[in-house]
Design a protein around this motif. Sequence first.
Motif, PDB file in Angstrom:
ATOM      1  N   MET A 152       0.830  -1.208   0.000  1.00 61.07           N
ATOM      2  CA  MET A 152       0.000   0.000   0.000  1.00 61.07           C
ATOM      3  C   MET A 152       0.866   1.260   0.000  1.00 61.07           C
ATOM      4  SD  MET A 152      -2.976  -1.181   2.699  1.00 61.07           S
ATOM      5  CE  MET A 152      -3.758   0.434   2.665  1.00 61.07           C
ATOM      6  N   GLY A 153       1.952   1.236   0.780  1.00 60.29           N
ATOM      7  CA  GLY A 153       2.858   2.382   0.791  1.00 60.29           C
ATOM      8  C   GLY A 153       3.521   2.596  -0.554  1.00 60.29           C
ATOM      9  N   ALA A 154       3.938   1.497  -1.202  1.00 60.68           N
ATOM     10  CA  ALA A 154       4.599   1.613  -2.505  1.00 60.68           C
ATOM     11  C   ALA A 154       3.632   2.145  -3.562  1.00 60.68           C
ATOM     12  CB  ALA A 154       5.149   0.249  -2.929  1.00 60.68           C
ATOM     13  N   VAL A 155       2.413   1.612  -3.565  1.00 61.32           N
ATOM     14  CA  VAL A 155       1.418   2.072  -4.538  1.00 61.32           C
ATOM     15  C   VAL A 155       1.082   3.549  -4.299  1.00 61.32           C
ATOM     16  CG1 VAL A 155      -0.972   1.808  -5.284  1.00 61.32           C
ATOM     17  CG2 VAL A 155       0.456  -0.214  -4.926  1.00 61.32           C
ATOM     18  N   ALA A 156       0.937   3.926  -3.032  1.00 63.32           N
ATOM     19  CA  ALA A 156       0.633   5.328  -2.716  1.00 63.32           C
ATOM     20  C   ALA A 156       1.755   6.252  -3.185  1.00 63.32           C
ATOM     21  CB  ALA A 156       0.400   5.491  -1.212  1.00 63.32           C
ATOM     22  N   THR A 157       2.998   5.832  -2.977  1.00 66.47           N
ATOM     23  CA  THR A 157       4.136   6.649  -3.407  1.00 66.47           C
ATOM     24  C   THR A 157       4.140   6.821  -4.919  1.00 66.47           C
ATOM     25  OG1 THR A 157       5.436   5.857  -1.520  1.00 66.47           O
ATOM     26  CG2 THR A 157       6.643   6.875  -3.349  1.00 66.47           C
ATOM     27  N   THR A 188      12.505   7.333  -1.131  1.00 64.69           N
ATOM     28  CA  THR A 188      12.912   8.741  -1.094  1.00 64.69           C
ATOM     29  C   THR A 188      13.729   9.098  -2.323  1.00 64.69           C
ATOM     30  OG1 THR A 188      13.041   8.472   1.301  1.00 64.69           O
ATOM     31  CG2 THR A 188      13.950  10.494   0.377  1.00 64.69           C
ATOM     32  N   LEU A 189      14.612   8.191  -2.727  1.00 64.14           N
ATOM     33  CA  LEU A 189      15.432   8.430  -3.915  1.00 64.14           C
ATOM     34  C   LEU A 189      14.563   8.547  -5.160  1.00 64.14           C
ATOM     35  CD1 LEU A 189      18.311   8.538  -5.181  1.00 64.14           C
ATOM     36  CD2 LEU A 189      18.160   6.044  -5.402  1.00 64.14           C
ATOM     37  N   GLY A 243       2.902   7.748   1.427  1.00 59.61           N
ATOM     38  CA  GLY A 243       3.444   6.465   0.990  1.00 59.61           C
ATOM     39  C   GLY A 243       4.881   6.271   1.410  1.00 59.61           C
ATOM     40  N   VAL A 244       5.699   7.316   1.267  1.00 57.27           N
ATOM     41  CA  VAL A 244       7.100   7.232   1.684  1.00 57.27           C
ATOM     42  C   VAL A 244       7.202   6.964   3.183  1.00 57.27           C
ATOM     43  CG1 VAL A 244       9.240   8.550   1.936  1.00 57.27           C
ATOM     44  CG2 VAL A 244       7.965   8.653  -0.203  1.00 57.27           C
TER      45      VAL A 244
END
Length: 429
Positions: free
Chosen positions: A103-108, A229-230, A270-271
């Motif tokens: 979920m965090g990756a998709v949000a980012t 972040t990168l 997300g990050v």
Amino acid sequence: MTVYVLALVASAFFAAGSVIQQRAASHAPPEKVLSFSLVIWLARRPLWLSGIALSTVGNVASAIALGAGNAALVQPLQVTRLLFALPLAAAWVRRSVPLRDWMGAVATAVGLAIFIVAGRPHQGATSTAPLVDWVIVGGTILALALALVLIGRRLDAIREAPLLAAAAGILFGLQGALTHDAIDALETGGLLTLLRTWQAYGVLACALVGILLTQSAFNLAPLSASFPTLVVTEPLAAIAIGVGVQGGELDLSPITFAGALVGLAIMIAGVYVLASSPFVTGQLDLLERRREEGLAYRAEETLEHDLQVLSEELDQVAAGGARPSWAVRSRQHLQRHLDRIDEELVRLSELRADIGRHREAERVKERTRVLTPQEREEFERYDLELSERERELDAGARRLEQWSVRLRRRVEELRLEPGGEETPPRGGG
């Protein structure tokens, strides 16, 4: 359709290369963090070089896709590298990606894509940018990167890693902007013209420092702590530079501006979710133990250097037949030197105590945690590796403490007799 497939392939290659680089960097000695000796150490490892090669292929494919398609549609696809990287990194250590991390990756990725699509950035004409603008923007980016590094040095490993990655990302954004000017110079005047431009050396400097910061972040913590972040900061920095220096434009109408803010908020959330993943925070004691081992190694190197300098100065005083006034000044100087060494010994002792505290906390945690056989084997191997380094640290610290005691005795033997003659110290540092 071919262009978009190429953009996805580029993201997959870049993600795979980053995963391999992080695995190689995680095994580098922690005392090499933020030192170019880290890059030299990695450059001798075929695994890391293979990761660099894959990332290079990804960058080339991405450049081709951008050149052949609509940048406003191709650029958002580049954020999918995060969606490729997470499962690849998890597969490497034979574990699954939890739903929270997905979920965090998709949000980012979605947040960054919304920001780019809503803002619709347009590339400007780099040839019209005056030098003073580049100086201002470049100086601002360098100051921001330095501030991120200095702040990160004061934090624990899982918080330092994303800050180093952010510093690397903004430098890579600057590198990308400078690359446009460098390519223009190459196309119009050839290689000699390129070598006479400052942009060529700016690209090289940003690349080298960016690589050092990235690999240092990879060394400090798992990929999910730094890679998001990168991935986010590089395009944002590139967009900001394009608008501020290269004559680029953003759509700032009320509706699109609101959309960009929504995308930015989703991206930040997300990050944060990824950086605070239990897979990362659950290793806090282990990561801090390793980080402080590196700091302790550096402290021992500094202490050994200062002890060697003090020993040589004592030898010079013993052999110098100095005048009384010079001897008094020498003894005061040596005492100040010895006081600094005492401070370094205290710092080393504190680091060793912190290492022991994190070691015991991690072992208690592992006894209560449910681990797969593969995870248990990985932990035991890692713990054994760290314990061996800690034994080396303890042996080195004892040797340096004994050396310090001997030098302190020699400093104390520096006395002025009533007649004004210096009592020379005995030899043997």
